[in-house]
Motif scaffolding. Structure first.
Motif, PDB file in Angstrom:
ATOM      1  N   ARG A 283      71.198  38.400 126.160  1.00  0.00           N
ATOM      2  CA  ARG A 283      69.999  39.233 126.225  1.00  0.00           C
ATOM      3  C   ARG A 283      69.379  39.140 127.618  1.00  0.00           C
ATOM      4  NH1 ARG A 283      70.792  42.908 123.358  1.00  0.00           N
ATOM      5  NH2 ARG A 283      72.883  42.093 123.733  1.00  0.00           N
TER       6      ARG A 283
ATOM      7  N   THR B 144      88.526  40.531 128.985  1.00  0.00           N
ATOM      8  CA  THR B 144      87.315  39.956 129.549  1.00  0.00           C
ATOM      9  C   THR B 144      87.542  39.750 131.034  1.00  0.00           C
ATOM     10  OG1 THR B 144      88.041  37.698 129.043  1.00  0.00           O
ATOM     11  CG2 THR B 144      86.611  38.789 127.424  1.00  0.00           C
TER      12      THR B 144
ATOM     13  N   ARG C 161      80.694  48.212 120.952  1.00  0.00           N
ATOM     14  CA  ARG C 161      81.054  48.401 119.549  1.00  0.00           C
ATOM     15  C   ARG C 161      80.478  49.701 119.008  1.00  0.00           C
ATOM     16  NH1 ARG C 161      80.346  42.421 116.690  1.00  0.00           N
ATOM     17  NH2 ARG C 161      81.721  41.283 118.135  1.00  0.00           N
TER      18      ARG C 161
ATOM     19  N   PRO D  31      82.990  41.731 128.744  1.00  0.00           N
ATOM     20  CA  PRO D  31      84.011  42.385 127.914  1.00  0.00           C
ATOM     21  C   PRO D  31      84.321  43.785 128.432  1.00  0.00           C
ATOM     22  CG  PRO D  31      82.114  41.616 126.612  1.00  0.00           C
ATOM     23  CD  PRO D  31      81.714  41.599 128.043  1.00  0.00           C
TER      24      PRO D  31
ATOM     25  N   GLU E 171      81.349  46.366 129.339  1.00  0.00           N
ATOM     26  CA  GLU E 171      80.034  46.234 128.716  1.00  0.00           C
ATOM     27  C   GLU E 171      78.970  46.115 129.802  1.00  0.00           C
ATOM     28  OE1 GLU E 171      78.237  46.924 125.945  1.00  0.00           O
ATOM     29  OE2 GLU E 171      79.353  45.450 124.757  1.00  0.00           O
TER      30      GLU E 171
ATOM     31  N   SER F 211      73.705  44.236 127.133  1.00  0.00           N
ATOM     32  CA  SER F 211      74.108  45.079 126.003  1.00  0.00           C
ATOM     33  C   SER F 211      75.216  44.411 125.200  1.00  0.00           C
ATOM     34  CB  SER F 211      74.598  46.447 126.497  1.00  0.00           C
ATOM     35  OG  SER F 211      73.575  47.150 127.160  1.00  0.00           O
ATOM     36  N   GLY F 212      75.413  44.913 123.974  1.00  0.00           N
ATOM     37  CA  GLY F 212      76.514  44.439 123.152  1.00  0.00           C
ATOM     38  C   GLY F 212      76.477  42.939 122.926  1.00  0.00           C
ATOM     39  N   ASP F 213      77.609  42.288 123.201  1.00  0.00           N
ATOM     40  CA  ASP F 213      77.722  40.848 122.989  1.00  0.00           C
ATOM     41  C   ASP F 213      77.314  40.032 124.217  1.00  0.00           C
ATOM     42  OD1 ASP F 213      78.675  41.228 120.407  1.00  0.00           O
ATOM     43  OD2 ASP F 213      80.753  41.417 121.095  1.00  0.00           O
ATOM     44  N   ARG F 214      76.848  40.695 125.258  1.00  0.00           N
ATOM     45  CA  ARG F 214      76.422  39.967 126.445  1.00  0.00           C
ATOM     46  C   ARG F 214      75.042  39.351 126.239  1.00  0.00           C
ATOM     47  NH1 ARG F 214      77.847  42.836 132.054  1.00  0.00           N
ATOM     48  NH2 ARG F 214      77.250  40.737 132.693  1.00  0.00           N
TER      49      ARG F 214
ATOM     50  N   GLU G  52      82.895  36.737 132.029  1.00  0.00           N
ATOM     51  CA  GLU G  52      82.220  36.826 130.737  1.00  0.00           C
ATOM     52  C   GLU G  52      81.935  38.271 130.333  1.00  0.00           C
ATOM     53  OE1 GLU G  52      78.748  34.440 131.015  1.00  0.00           O
ATOM     54  OE2 GLU G  52      79.845  32.531 131.104  1.00  0.00           O
TER      55      GLU G  52
ATOM     56  N   GLY H 155      75.963  49.271 123.748  1.00  0.00           N
ATOM     57  CA  GLY H 155      76.964  48.316 123.281  1.00  0.00           C
ATOM     58  C   GLY H 155      78.310  48.974 123.043  1.00  0.00           C
TER      59      GLY H 155
END
Length: 255
Positions: free
Chosen positions: A85, A19, A52, A24, A76, A80-83, A22, A50
């Motif tokens: 919205r 990371t 993943r 990834p 990332e 997108s992904g785990d970031r 924040e 994303g």
């Protein structure tokens, strides 16, 4: 930069999740990387789907980089992904889907709303990641950029002097202002175009290629749709990076 995971892949490739604040990201390094013999780095761009979802394709590209003696890394993209919205970006994507499903032309307003904020936010993040990556033992440059959103690649090629070569995937959702930026690109380019890409305006892709200011730029056009990229196209791209990341680099005047 904080490493969050580590696993060893076949061939001595080390994959580490990290990371950056924040954001990834993933770093792959070949067995040959060491503080005494740092290796070049390829930044792996990707569409905003994303990490993943994109991981299998990114790993394949990273393995090829490692086989050629290069480290590879990706981060990332915003929204997108785990970031978190990003409401404006999601609205622009929804507007794009509606236009395409209705068979309507995709207007400049939609393209600008979809692409320009993403470029403005992600390019500084890529540069911050590059700062952190080049500070690691075993990674020393030079640096290449490969794939992903072509407008991000164009901006990075203009503003980031540590990137000495770029491999880009042609796409037509390119704001008019990016065409002007393309004229300022001077590094060597390898551009891949799928001739029958169902979501791509072929002429727009050709116009963007023509706009690039690089003295060395190569267009590789293959028959087939967006997902029909032939295997040998990857070999051609690998050869491009091998030429430009292994040879001695010119000073600022050589860009």
């Amino acid at each position: 930069m904080r490493f969050t995971s580590e696993q060893h892949l076949d061939g001595g490739v080390l994959e580490r999740g990290f990371t950056l604040g924040e954001i990834p990201g993933i770093l792959w390094t070949p067995a040959s990387a060491s503080p005494s013999e740092p290796v070049p780095l390829v930044l792996l761009g990707h569409p905003p789907l994303g990490l993943r979802r994109m991981h299998p394709r990114l790993v394949a590209r990273a393995r090829r980089c490692a086989a050629d003696g290069f480290a590879a890394a990706t981060i990332e993209l915003p929204g997108s992904g785990d970031r978190p919205r990003w409401a404006a970006l999601e609205q622009a994507r929804a507007d794009l889907r509606r236009a395409m499903e209705a068979g309507e032309p995709v207007g400049e307003e939609i393209v600008d709303a979809l692409v320009l904020p993403l470029v403005d936010k992600s390019v500084p993040e890529w540069r911050a990641a590059l700062d952190a990556l080049l500070a690691l033992p075993g990674i020393g440059g030079p640096v290449g950029y490969s794939g992903g959103v072509i407008s991000i690649g164009v901006r990075l090629a203009v503003v980031e002097p540590r990137i000495v070569a770029a491999g880009l995937f042609a796409g037509s959702l390119v704001p008019r202002s990016v065409f002007e930026e393309a004229r300022r690109v001077t590094i060597p380019l390898h551009v891949l175009l799928q001739w029958d890409d169902e979501g791509n305006d072929r002429q727009a892709s050709l116009d963007l290629f023509d706009a690039f200011g690089s003295r060395e730029k190569t267009l590789h056009a293959n028959m087939g749709g967006h997902t029909g990229v032939p295997r040998f196209a990857g070999e051609d791209a690998a050869g491009f990076f091998a030429r430009h990341l292994r040879q001695p680099q010119a000073g600022p005047g050589g860009r």
